[in-house]
Design a protein around this motif. Structure first.
Motif, mmCIF file in Angstrom:
data_model
loop_
_atom_site.group_PDB
_atom_site.id
_atom_site.type_symbol
_atom_site.label_atom_id
_atom_site.label_comp_id
_atom_site.label_asym_id
_atom_site.label_seq_id
_atom_site.Cartn_x
_atom_site.Cartn_y
_atom_site.Cartn_z
ATOM 1 N N CYS A 72 0.817 -1.223 0.000
ATOM 2 C CA CYS A 72 0.000 0.000 0.000
ATOM 3 C C CYS A 72 0.852 1.274 0.000
ATOM 4 C CB CYS A 72 -0.951 0.014 1.202
ATOM 5 S SG CYS A 72 -2.207 -1.259 1.121
ATOM 6 N N PRO A 73 1.485 1.581 -1.129
ATOM 7 C CA PRO A 73 2.418 2.704 -1.157
ATOM 8 C C PRO A 73 1.780 4.062 -0.787
ATOM 9 C CG PRO A 73 1.962 1.885 -3.375
ATOM 10 C CD PRO A 73 1.395 0.888 -2.427
ATOM 11 N N ASP A 74 0.459 4.172 -0.943
ATOM 12 C CA ASP A 74 -0.193 5.455 -0.629
ATOM 13 C C ASP A 74 -0.555 5.596 0.850
ATOM 14 O OD1 ASP A 74 -0.023 5.839 -3.302
ATOM 15 O OD2 ASP A 74 -2.123 5.373 -3.723
ATOM 16 N N LEU A 75 -0.352 4.544 1.598
ATOM 17 C CA LEU A 75 -0.735 4.580 3.011
ATOM 18 C C LEU A 75 0.494 4.483 3.905
ATOM 19 C CD1 LEU A 75 -3.748 2.060 2.995
ATOM 20 C CD2 LEU A 75 -3.855 4.554 2.836
ATOM 21 N N GLU A 76 0.369 5.110 5.061
ATOM 22 C CA GLU A 76 1.447 4.998 6.048
ATOM 23 C C GLU A 76 1.543 3.557 6.551
ATOM 24 O OE1 GLU A 76 4.616 6.546 7.791
ATOM 25 O OE2 GLU A 76 3.282 7.733 6.511
ATOM 26 N N VAL A 77 0.369 2.996 6.832
ATOM 27 C CA VAL A 77 0.282 1.614 7.298
ATOM 28 C C VAL A 77 -0.591 0.848 6.308
ATOM 29 C CG1 VAL A 77 -0.522 0.108 9.168
ATOM 30 C CG2 VAL A 77 0.497 2.337 9.702
ATOM 31 N N PRO A 78 -0.125 -0.272 5.787
ATOM 32 C CA PRO A 78 -0.929 -1.028 4.811
ATOM 33 C C PRO A 78 -2.336 -1.338 5.338
ATOM 34 C CG PRO A 78 1.289 -1.928 4.933
ATOM 35 C CD PRO A 78 1.190 -0.890 6.011
ATOM 36 N N ALA A 79 -3.287 -1.402 4.406
ATOM 37 C CA ALA A 79 -4.698 -1.530 4.776
ATOM 38 C C ALA A 79 -4.969 -2.773 5.619
ATOM 39 C CB ALA A 79 -5.561 -1.536 3.519
ATOM 40 N N CYS A 80 -4.314 -3.890 5.289
ATOM 41 C CA CYS A 80 -4.586 -5.127 6.031
ATOM 42 C C CYS A 80 -4.152 -4.996 7.485
ATOM 43 C CB CYS A 80 -3.888 -6.311 5.367
ATOM 44 S SG CYS A 80 -2.103 -6.117 5.164
ATOM 45 N N VAL A 81 -3.030 -4.323 7.700
ATOM 46 C CA VAL A 81 -2.512 -4.143 9.061
ATOM 47 C C VAL A 81 -3.400 -3.158 9.819
ATOM 48 C CG1 VAL A 81 -0.545 -3.361 10.445
ATOM 49 C CG2 VAL A 81 -0.154 -4.618 8.308
ATOM 50 N N ALA A 82 -3.706 -2.045 9.154
ATOM 51 C CA ALA A 82 -4.475 -0.981 9.813
ATOM 52 C C ALA A 82 -5.868 -1.451 10.223
ATOM 53 C CB ALA A 82 -4.583 0.224 8.881
ATOM 54 N N ASN A 83 -6.423 -2.396 9.474
ATOM 55 C CA ASN A 83 -7.802 -2.801 9.723
ATOM 56 C C ASN A 83 -7.942 -4.128 10.462
ATOM 57 O OD1 ASN A 83 -9.627 -0.691 8.342
ATOM 58 N ND2 ASN A 83 -8.022 -1.098 6.826
ATOM 59 N N CYS A 84 -6.842 -4.691 10.878
ATOM 60 C CA CYS A 84 -6.937 -5.921 11.655
ATOM 61 C C CYS A 84 -7.402 -5.571 13.070
ATOM 62 C CB CYS A 84 -5.583 -6.640 11.715
ATOM 63 S SG CYS A 84 -5.662 -8.135 12.727
ATOM 64 N N PRO A 85 -8.504 -6.165 13.527
ATOM 65 C CA PRO A 85 -9.025 -5.784 14.841
ATOM 66 C C PRO A 85 -8.200 -6.337 15.996
ATOM 67 C CG PRO A 85 -10.345 -7.561 13.899
ATOM 68 C CD PRO A 85 -9.337 -7.186 12.855
ATOM 69 N N ASN A 86 -7.305 -7.258 15.712
ATOM 70 C CA ASN A 86 -6.634 -7.995 16.782
ATOM 71 C C ASN A 86 -5.126 -7.837 16.801
ATOM 72 O OD1 ASN A 86 -8.758 -9.092 18.028
ATOM 73 N ND2 ASN A 86 -8.388 -11.210 17.394
ATOM 74 N N GLU A 87 -4.638 -6.959 15.966
ATOM 75 C CA GLU A 87 -3.178 -6.853 15.797
ATOM 76 C C GLU A 87 -2.553 -8.203 15.444
ATOM 77 O OE1 GLU A 87 -1.127 -4.645 18.822
ATOM 78 O OE2 GLU A 87 -2.754 -3.192 18.957
ATOM 79 N N ALA A 88 -3.285 -8.954 14.649
ATOM 80 C CA ALA A 88 -2.741 -10.233 14.185
ATOM 81 C C ALA A 88 -1.854 -10.020 12.965
ATOM 82 C CB ALA A 88 -3.869 -11.200 13.856
ATOM 83 N N LEU A 89 -1.841 -8.797 12.463
ATOM 84 C CA LEU A 89 -0.874 -8.409 11.445
ATOM 85 C C LEU A 89 -0.155 -7.187 11.990
ATOM 86 C CD1 LEU A 89 -2.945 -8.710 8.123
ATOM 87 C CD2 LEU A 89 -0.934 -10.058 8.747
ATOM 88 N N VAL A 90 1.142 -7.255 12.023
ATOM 89 C CA VAL A 90 1.888 -6.101 12.517
ATOM 90 C C VAL A 90 2.927 -5.675 11.488
ATOM 91 C CG1 VAL A 90 1.574 -6.581 14.979
ATOM 92 C CG2 VAL A 90 3.499 -7.606 13.753
ATOM 93 N N LEU A 91 3.237 -4.393 11.526
ATOM 94 C CA LEU A 91 4.185 -3.844 10.576
ATOM 95 C C LEU A 91 5.543 -3.688 11.258
ATOM 96 C CD1 LEU A 91 4.227 -2.721 7.680
ATOM 97 C CD2 LEU A 91 3.930 -0.450 8.675
ATOM 98 N N VAL A 92 6.550 -4.226 10.618
ATOM 99 C CA VAL A 92 7.902 -4.106 11.156
ATOM 100 C C VAL A 92 8.726 -3.351 10.125
ATOM 101 C CG1 VAL A 92 9.926 -5.399 11.892
ATOM 102 C CG2 VAL A 92 7.651 -6.313 12.328
#
Lengths: 160, 435
Positions: A138-158
């Motif tokens: 997601c180059p247009d977003l600070e945080v990719p959409a899948c990470v930003a919208n995960c309700p459980n922090e089951a995807l994290v950005l490193v």
């Protein structure tokens, strides 16, 4: 699209974001898939994306078996087999971000990247023109959409 | 006389990936690429796409136009290398120029094989391996013709498909009993042949051309071994390719139907490397050296040759026979051994709805081959298990399941692959390093 061509062997000089799944928190809700589709749709509107427009390829997929689930997308490998194998040069490393990116203008849909991706993360797009699609972080977003919208922090950005 | 730190003979997949690898490690060293053809690097496998009009000429180039300048590469187009002196580290070009080199890469590729068929030497025919061949095909098919293709390997079938798209009436003659006999298994061959026949192609398998009679221009008549006669307006010969090893042989390098290289892509002479379709490099499925004249394999070899030339000693992880094809809307991917030679192999087959077909070939605890036709998503996971020589004992029953993936792996392996974000090839490297 102007290509910023990075050399495969050249490492460093970029801060590559990577998305890490945490299966102990994933409940298999697939909101990541839904928001990935919305983010890559023409309108970026959830209703339009699902009901009116050509639905784009989901670039993240939840794998699920019994109580175990996790979401998986392109790993943006250090040694990316898809880049080396690409027949046309469409798959390349972005010199600025270090991400493995794909230029649909140059893609001919030969499926060689599908053949070599160890994660099954590059897939035929199903669009009219035969091309593949994959996670672009997601180059247009600070945080990719899948990470930003995960309700459980089951995807994290490193960030490396 | 000018001395290059790195001189590369050839300008295709292996050569360019070697350049990328060298420049990733060494920005300063002088680097030259000698190209027989006048064009900058283009993707040979795309010539059928060009003929079919799927891409324009601009889409043929493998790298952007400023590539050589951008990376400080002295590019010599239209300059064949005529002679290599491995002792004094010299090379001589077709233009009579001489250069010294410190490291040399022979990425001389292949040449089409000309079969010993009576009358073929007198006949005019096309091969289908270069941009010039594609242009000739476009020019000659400005109106629909009767075309005959000799050979139903990858090149022959791509030529047939291209001719078909140009409105030609196409017949393909193949000596073996099925199309794409090396890349595919019997079932997939039949699936592809059926699509081609539906589209109106004539597929003549188990037959060979025993005589060709030239009939003016590209026209002629072929007589098959069963006595049948086929008149054609255009003949394409695609019965295989052979590594171009002359330069290497004359330079005293060890060749055995391909330039012999060690696991660092080094030839038998110090400072001389070889990669790509001319090289006899490690096939990790067969466990021995083999020529796999395929673009992705050549690219990978070139990359490792480049890394080693620039001083990073890393072994080539090995390639395998990998193919991705699509004919008339039917995509087929294969890797490794798809036609097991004896019954020491276990074959697992799964047929889905919509006629999808999947096959896995297992030997002991290793997955050694796979083929998917129709639904191709996620097939790369299987390829990576082959490439990594992973133990599949515990996941064997799931390999061909819908939705097979990392969820089926033991958790430790899954986390290693996903969280450590390490590609299969790197892992294979490490294991070979350890081994």
């Amino acid at each position: 699209m102007k290509r910023r061509l990075g050399l495969e062997a050249e490492k460093g000089g970029w801060e590559l974001k990577r998305i890490i799944p945490r299966e102990e928190y994933c409940i298999g809700c697939r909101l990541c898939e839904i928001h990935c589709i919305v983010q890559h749709s023409k309108s970026r509107d959830i209703i339009k994306a699902f009901k009116r427009e050509r639905r784009p390829l989901k670039r993240v997929e939840v794998e699920e078996r019994g109580h175990v689930s996790f979401a998986l997308q392109c790993r943006h490998c250090d040694e990316a087999p898809c880049i080396t194998a690409c027949l046309s040069g469409a798959m390349h490393r972005d010199a600025m971000s270090g991400a493995v990116v794909h230029d649909p203008e140059r893609c001919v849909g030969c499926w060689t990247c599908v053949l070599v991706c160890p994660y099954g993360a590059v897939r035929p797009d199903g669009a009219e023109k035969k091309v593949v699609g994959k996670c672009d972080l997601c180059p247009d977003l600070e945080v990719p959409a899948c990470v930003a919208n995960c309700p459980n922090e089951a995807l994290v950005l490193v960030e490396e | 006389m000018q001395t290059y730190d790195y001189a590369i003979v050839g300008n295709s997949a292996a050569a360019i990936n070697a350049c990328d690898a060298i420049r990733g490690l060494d920005r300063e060293g002088s680097l030259a690429v000698f190209a027989e053809e006048k064009r900058r690097c283009y993707s040979r496998p795309l010539i059928s796409y060009l003929v079919m009009g799927d891409i324009g000429e601009k889409g043929m180039y493998y790298r952007p136009s400023g590539y050589y300048r951008r990376w400080g590469i002295d590019f010599y187009p239209g300059t064949a290398v005529r002679k290599v002196d491995a002792e004094r580290r010299l090379l001589e070009t077709s233009k009579g120029e001489r250069f010294k080199w410190r490291k040399l890469l022979l990425a001389t590729g292949f040449r089409p094989f000309t079969p010993p068929v009576e009358g073929l030497e007198e006949a005019r025919y096309l091969t289908f391996v270069s941009w010039d061949d594609a242009r000739a095909m476009i020019r000659l098919t400005s109106r629909p013709l009767r075309a005959l293709v000799m050979g139903a390997g990858l090149i022959g079938m791509k030529a047939a498909e291209a001719l078909h798209s140009r409105g030609c009436r196409v017949a393909v003659v193949e000596k073996m009993d099925r199309v794409l006999p090396l890349a595919l298994d019997e079932t997939a061959s039949e699936m592809v042949a059926a699509r081609c026949r539906e589209a109106g192609m004539e597929i003549l398998t188990g037959k060979s051309v025993s005589r060709v009679t030239a009939g003016g221009g590209y026209k002629g008549r072929a007589v098959l071994d069963d006595g049948a006669e086929v008149d054609f307006d255009l003949l394409v010969v695609a019965v295989g390719v052979r590594p171009r090893t002359e330069l290497a042989e004359e330079a005293g390098l060890e060749c055995r139907g391909g330039i012999v290289v060690d696991e660092h892509q080094r030839t038998s002479r110090p400072g001389v490397f070889a990669a790509g379709d001319a090289a006899l490099a490690f096939d990790l499925v067969r466990g021995e050296a083999a020529v796999n004249a395929l673009w992705p394999v050549a690219a990978l070899q070139g990359k490792y040759a480049g890394l080693n030339m620039a001083g990073r000693e890393v072994p080539y992880p090995g390639g395998n026979s990998m193919n991705a094809v699509e004919f008339f809307g039917l995509p087929v991917l294969s890797a490794g051994i798809v036609n097991p030679p004896d019954d020491s192999y276990e074959v697992i087959v799964r047929r889905g709805e919509n006629g999808d077909y999947r096959k896995a070939v297992v030997r002991g605890d290793l997955l050694v081959g796979m083929l998917v036709a129709g639904k191709i998503e996620r097939a790369g996971i299987l390829t990576s298990l082959i490439q990594e020589r992973a133990n599949v004992r515990r996941i064997k029953n799931f390999l061909l399941e819908e939705g097979f993936g990392h969820i089926h792996f033991p958790r430790s392996l899954r986390e290693e692959r996903i969280v450590e974000a390490v590609a299969g090839l790197t892992r294979a490297d490490r294991e070979r390093g350890r081994g």
